[in-house]
Design a protein around this motif. Structure first.
Motif, PDB file in Angstrom:
ATOM      1  N   PHE A 108       5.684  -5.242  -5.243  1.00 37.93           N
ATOM      2  CA  PHE A 108       4.248  -5.417  -4.994  1.00 37.93           C
ATOM      3  C   PHE A 108       3.541  -6.098  -6.163  1.00 37.93           C
ATOM      4  O   PHE A 108       2.629  -6.902  -5.957  1.00 37.93           O
ATOM      5  N   SER A 109       3.952  -5.783  -7.417  1.00 38.40           N
ATOM      6  CA  SER A 109       3.281  -6.427  -8.562  1.00 38.40           C
ATOM      7  C   SER A 109       3.472  -7.936  -8.510  1.00 38.40           C
ATOM      8  O   SER A 109       2.518  -8.708  -8.681  1.00 38.40           O
TER       9      SER A 109
ATOM     10  N   GLU B 212      13.625 -13.329  -7.692  1.00 39.08           N
ATOM     11  CA  GLU B 212      13.987 -11.933  -7.439  1.00 39.08           C
ATOM     12  C   GLU B 212      15.495 -11.758  -7.632  1.00 39.08           C
ATOM     13  O   GLU B 212      16.288 -12.507  -7.072  1.00 39.08           O
ATOM     14  N   ASN B 213      15.822 -10.753  -8.395  1.00 39.24           N
ATOM     15  CA  ASN B 213      17.235 -10.474  -8.695  1.00 39.24           C
ATOM     16  C   ASN B 213      18.041 -10.119  -7.446  1.00 39.24           C
ATOM     17  O   ASN B 213      19.206 -10.470  -7.326  1.00 39.24           O
TER      18      ASN B 213
ATOM     19  N   ALA C 223      11.254  -0.269  -6.300  1.00 39.03           N
ATOM     20  CA  ALA C 223      10.437   0.850  -5.816  1.00 39.03           C
ATOM     21  C   ALA C 223       9.595   0.435  -4.610  1.00 39.03           C
ATOM     22  O   ALA C 223       9.355   1.239  -3.699  1.00 39.03           O
ATOM     23  N   THR C 224       9.171  -0.815  -4.597  1.00 36.64           N
ATOM     24  CA  THR C 224       8.296  -1.311  -3.529  1.00 36.64           C
ATOM     25  C   THR C 224       8.886  -1.096  -2.142  1.00 36.64           C
ATOM     26  O   THR C 224       8.181  -0.718  -1.217  1.00 36.64           O
TER      27      THR C 224
ATOM     28  N   ASN D  61       9.556   3.291  -1.449  1.00 45.31           N
ATOM     29  CA  ASN D  61       8.671   4.391  -1.847  1.00 45.31           C
ATOM     30  C   ASN D  61       8.187   5.235  -0.664  1.00 45.31           C
ATOM     31  O   ASN D  61       8.545   4.995   0.478  1.00 45.31           O
ATOM     32  N   GLY D  62       7.340   6.213  -0.993  1.00 44.09           N
ATOM     33  CA  GLY D  62       6.837   7.121   0.028  1.00 44.09           C
ATOM     34  C   GLY D  62       5.863   6.461   0.992  1.00 44.09           C
ATOM     35  O   GLY D  62       5.493   7.051   2.008  1.00 44.09           O
TER      36      GLY D  62
ATOM     37  N   GLN E 288       2.766   5.878   0.559  1.00 45.12           N
ATOM     38  CA  GLN E 288       1.448   6.516   0.549  1.00 45.12           C
ATOM     39  C   GLN E 288       0.449   5.649  -0.218  1.00 45.12           C
ATOM     40  O   GLN E 288       0.670   5.312  -1.390  1.00 45.12           O
TER      41      GLN E 288
ATOM     42  N   VAL F 247      16.632 -13.252 -13.390  1.00 50.66           N
ATOM     43  CA  VAL F 247      16.371 -13.992 -14.634  1.00 50.66           C
ATOM     44  C   VAL F 247      17.203 -13.353 -15.737  1.00 50.66           C
ATOM     45  O   VAL F 247      17.092 -12.147 -16.004  1.00 50.66           O
TER      46      VAL F 247
ATOM     47  N   GLY G 127       4.430   6.476 -11.116  1.00 56.93           N
ATOM     48  CA  GLY G 127       4.605   7.260  -9.887  1.00 56.93           C
ATOM     49  C   GLY G 127       3.669   6.882  -8.767  1.00 56.93           C
ATOM     50  O   GLY G 127       4.006   6.998  -7.609  1.00 56.93           O
TER      51      GLY G 127
ATOM     52  N   GLY H  99       1.920   3.672  -7.549  1.00 56.97           N
ATOM     53  CA  GLY H  99       1.771   2.234  -7.822  1.00 56.97           C
ATOM     54  C   GLY H  99       1.470   1.388  -6.614  1.00 56.97           C
ATOM     55  O   GLY H  99       1.231   0.188  -6.750  1.00 56.97           O
ATOM     56  N   VAL H 100       1.435   1.987  -5.437  1.00 54.57           N
ATOM     57  CA  VAL H 100       1.245   1.148  -4.247  1.00 54.57           C
ATOM     58  C   VAL H 100      -0.105   0.428  -4.313  1.00 54.57           C
ATOM     59  O   VAL H 100      -0.189  -0.774  -4.066  1.00 54.57           O
TER      60      VAL H 100
HETATM   61  C1  LIG Z   1      11.088   6.830  -4.286  1.00 62.62           C
HETATM   62  C2  LIG Z   1       9.724   6.377  -4.733  1.00 62.62           C
HETATM   63  C3  LIG Z   1       8.609   6.832  -4.045  1.00 62.62           C
HETATM   64  C4  LIG Z   1       7.347   6.385  -4.413  1.00 62.62           C
HETATM   65  N1  LIG Z   1       6.289   6.726  -3.632  1.00 62.62           N
HETATM   66  C5  LIG Z   1       5.075   6.199  -3.893  1.00 62.62           C
HETATM   67  C6  LIG Z   1       3.999   6.429  -3.007  1.00 62.62           C
HETATM   68  O1  LIG Z   1       4.148   7.038  -1.952  1.00 62.62           O
HETATM   69  N2  LIG Z   1       2.770   5.934  -3.359  1.00 62.62           N
HETATM   70  C7  LIG Z   1       2.578   5.221  -4.507  1.00 62.62           C
HETATM   71  O2  LIG Z   1       1.448   4.826  -4.792  1.00 62.62           O
HETATM   72  N3  LIG Z   1       3.612   4.935  -5.335  1.00 62.62           N
HETATM   73  C8  LIG Z   1       4.849   5.368  -5.038  1.00 62.62           C
HETATM   74  N4  LIG Z   1       5.900   5.057  -5.838  1.00 62.62           N
HETATM   75  C9  LIG Z   1       5.688   4.104  -6.954  1.00 62.62           C
HETATM   76  C10 LIG Z   1       5.581   2.650  -6.431  1.00 62.62           C
HETATM   77  O3  LIG Z   1       6.553   2.425  -5.453  1.00 62.62           O
HETATM   78  C11 LIG Z   1       5.785   1.675  -7.607  1.00 62.62           C
HETATM   79  O4  LIG Z   1       4.849   1.958  -8.610  1.00 62.62           O
HETATM   80  C12 LIG Z   1       5.597   0.215  -7.195  1.00 62.62           C
HETATM   81  O5  LIG Z   1       6.287  -0.111  -6.018  1.00 62.62           O
HETATM   82  C13 LIG Z   1       6.053  -0.695  -8.334  1.00 62.62           C
HETATM   83  O6  LIG Z   1       6.085  -2.010  -7.859  1.00 62.62           O
HETATM   84  P1  LIG Z   1       6.578  -3.156  -8.825  1.00 62.62           P
HETATM   85  O7  LIG Z   1       6.479  -4.426  -8.069  1.00 62.62           O
HETATM   86  O8  LIG Z   1       5.880  -3.088 -10.118  1.00 62.62           O
HETATM   87  O9  LIG Z   1       8.106  -2.800  -9.130  1.00 62.62           O
HETATM   88  P2  LIG Z   1       9.366  -2.802  -8.149  1.00 62.62           P
HETATM   89  O10 LIG Z   1       8.958  -2.589  -6.754  1.00 62.62           O
HETATM   90  O11 LIG Z   1      10.390  -1.898  -8.720  1.00 62.62           O
HETATM   91  O12 LIG Z   1       9.880  -4.302  -8.198  1.00 62.62           O
HETATM   92  C14 LIG Z   1      10.491  -4.870  -9.315  1.00 62.62           C
HETATM   93  C15 LIG Z   1      11.375  -6.011  -8.807  1.00 62.62           C
HETATM   94  O13 LIG Z   1      11.760  -6.817  -9.911  1.00 62.62           O
HETATM   95  C16 LIG Z   1      13.085  -7.218  -9.703  1.00 62.62           C
HETATM   96  N5  LIG Z   1      13.629  -7.598 -11.007  1.00 62.62           N
HETATM   97  C17 LIG Z   1      13.814  -6.798 -12.077  1.00 62.62           C
HETATM   98  N6  LIG Z   1      14.351  -7.519 -13.110  1.00 62.62           N
HETATM   99  C18 LIG Z   1      14.478  -8.795 -12.659  1.00 62.62           C
HETATM  100  C19 LIG Z   1      14.969  -9.990 -13.255  1.00 62.62           C
HETATM  101  N7  LIG Z   1      15.438 -10.023 -14.515  1.00 62.62           N
HETATM  102  N8  LIG Z   1      14.952 -11.122 -12.503  1.00 62.62           N
HETATM  103  C20 LIG Z   1      14.466 -11.105 -11.229  1.00 62.62           C
HETATM  104  N9  LIG Z   1      14.010  -9.990 -10.619  1.00 62.62           N
HETATM  105  C21 LIG Z   1      14.002  -8.841 -11.328  1.00 62.62           C
HETATM  106  C22 LIG Z   1      13.761  -6.014  -9.080  1.00 62.62           C
HETATM  107  O14 LIG Z   1      14.934  -6.356  -8.387  1.00 62.62           O
HETATM  108  C23 LIG Z   1      12.652  -5.499  -8.156  1.00 62.62           C
HETATM  109  O15 LIG Z   1      12.754  -6.039  -6.850  1.00 62.62           O
HETATM  110  C24 LIG Z   1       7.182   5.504  -5.534  1.00 62.62           C
HETATM  111  C25 LIG Z   1       8.295   5.095  -6.243  1.00 62.62           C
HETATM  112  C26 LIG Z   1       9.558   5.511  -5.852  1.00 62.62           C
HETATM  113  C27 LIG Z   1      10.742   5.040  -6.624  1.00 62.62           C
END
Ligand SMILES: Cc1cc2nc3c(=O)[nH]c(=O)nc-3n(C[C@H](O)[C@H](O)[C@H](O)COP(=O)(O)OP(=O)(O)OC[C@H]3O[C@@H](n4cnc5c(N)ncnc54)[C@H](O)[C@@H]3O)c2cc1C
Length: 425
Positions: free
Chosen positions: A37-38, A57-58, A65-66, A69-70, A72, A207, A364, A366-367
């Protein structure tokens, strides 16, 4: 080939999209590392402003986590408003708290604008397991109302039991500006919107190295992207790519199970409201129904993100404690995923080497905040950095204990808070 984890979500997406692997040396305005999502929110908001974006994307879109996740849509950050107000100065606290509902608004806006089918449902509950937690929720409601949320209702134990078929809770706070989604479907919808705006996404394109400079370069196994800006959005999965930012936080695992589809009778019994629920414990449990009527139940934290050997053994007792009606119910899917915990529980946004930005550490929840993060980044890269800086100016305190002891120290701290929850003190 890096595949999705074996989750309910990965098994319930209609057409598994395939984005190509990067096999060339290309250039763009902004190269985003990570398609969670970020990264997707950054790419989308930047593409909307006319930037030429490339997402690397790796594994697969939503692999981290995206896509696990739950689901929510929890408003605000992992730190409560009152703590933010007491910890940071008036101006900065106000700037941060003024944005606490924006991430949820962004999600609802994207779903509508891009017609994303992601099983969106309105309404989220925070449930209290004891009177102390209930009093905390009453305060919480007042704080959120001060920042403009007029869709909050306190529920007593009977009202909770009518909405969630359990007598486990003393009361709850219902937020109709919260709700739930199928997160992987949302991520795939956002990825499609990025490409529709001319952005490029490459999967299986991790990367491996960053070359700093006036135009930084992201190198993958088979290609490279030279850009005006890099955005690191790998969160708990970033690994060793940029130790200067990975060292600021610790990855933690949390586990989810999906039951078999429930009968109409059980559905009416356990979650007639179809709201999502999370409790107020330090190590909280969270659950909701899927569109095909499974209970998705998550909980627990594994500090350091080791994969637990038996997820069902961890989660089933928690689920059956809340819903004794589900004793012995079949579990069709179980999986684990990693989030990134910061010491302050506030997200970490910032930049280094002039043109490399990062967004991480939602601790925890992050959605919603990931969606806000992408919007703020796009504002910063178009000369309006004030709101991004409200986060970037926060000090990124590292965990005590250094590289070897940060995880055991944090686990010990959590065990203490867990005990306090159990004793309701
Ligand atoms: C089981 C679980 C349940 C959760 N439930 C909730 C919820 O219900 N509500 C809520 O608000 N939050 C929840 N969270 C937290 C929320 O999911 C995360 O905070 C959020 O999804 C983070 O998104 P992100 O894009 O920052 O990271 P991520 O979704 O982890 O994405 C990071 C991406 O970067 C990629 N990547 C990493 N390194 C590299 C590289 N070197 N080169 C290319 N790609 C790379 C990875 O493969 C991954 O796809 C939960 C988390 C988990 C684990």
């Amino acid at each position: 080939m890096n595949k999705h984890t074996d989750s309910y979500y990965a098994h319930s997406i209609p057409n598994v999209s395939e984005y190509p692997q990067l096999q060339d040396n290309i250039e763009c305005d902004v190269c985003v590392v990570g398609a969670g999502f970020s990264g997707l929110s950054s790419a989308l908001h930047l593409a909307e402003k006319g930037f030429k974006v490339v997402v690397l994307e790796n594994a697969k879109v939503g692999f981290g986590a995206t896509g696990r996740n739950g689901g929510q849509i929890v408003n605000s950050y992992s730190r409560d408003v009152d703590v933010i107000e007491s910890r940071y100065g008036d101006k900065q606290a106000k700037a941060l708290c003024d944005m606490i509902f924006e991430g949820g608004d962004i999600i609802r806006g994207l779903i509508e604008k891009h017609n994303i089918d992601c099983d969106f449902k309105q309404g989220g509950m925070f449930t209290a397991l004891n009177i102390k937690q209930l009093k905390g929720l009453e305060e919480h409601k007042k704080h959120w109302e001060r920042y403009g949320n007029d869709q909050l209702t306190m529920m007593d134990a009977n009202e909770v039991e009518a909405a969630v078929g359990t007598s486990a809770y003393k009361g709850a706070l219902l937020d109709m500006r919260g709700g739930h989604i199928h997160p992987l479907k949302l991520a795939l919808g956002e990825a499609a919107a990025v490409t529709a705006l001319g952005g490029q996404i490459f999967e299986q394109s991790g990367v491996t190295r960053i070359e700093k400079g006036a135009n930084p370069v992201a190198h993958t196994e088979k290609g490279s992207v030279k850009a005006k800006y890099l955005v690191l959005a790998g969160n708990a999965y970033l690994g060793g790519l940029a130790p200067n930012i990975s060292n600021k936080a610790i990855p933690c695992g949390t586990q989810v199970v999906a039951t078999e589809p429930l009968s109409e009778t059980l559905l009416k019994d356990i979650l007639p409201s179809d709201y999502c629920v999370e409790d107020c414990n330090y190590l909280l449990d969270y659950f909701r129904l899927s569109a095909d009527k499974r209970l998705l139940f998550g909980g627990g934290v594994v500090y350091g993100a080791r994969d637990p050997e038996n997820i069902e053994a961890l989660i089933r007792p928690k689920m059956e404690k809340i819903f004794p009606q589900l004793k012995g119910i079949g579990i069709d899917y179980k999986w684990t995923g990693n989030f990134l915990l910061t010491y302050s529980r506030m997200p970490q946004f910032g930049s280094f080497a002039d043109n490399i930005y990062y967004l991480q550490g939602y601790s925890g929840h992050g959605v919603t905040c990931t969606h806000l993060a992408g919007k703020l980044l796009a504002e910063a890269l178009t000369g309006h950095a004030e709101r991004f800086d409200a986060f970037a100016d926060l000090t990124h305190v590292t965990f005590p204990g250094g590289r070897h002891f940060a995880i055991p120290f944090t686990a010990m701290g959590a065990a203490y808070y867990n005990l306090r929850d159990k004793l309701a003190i």
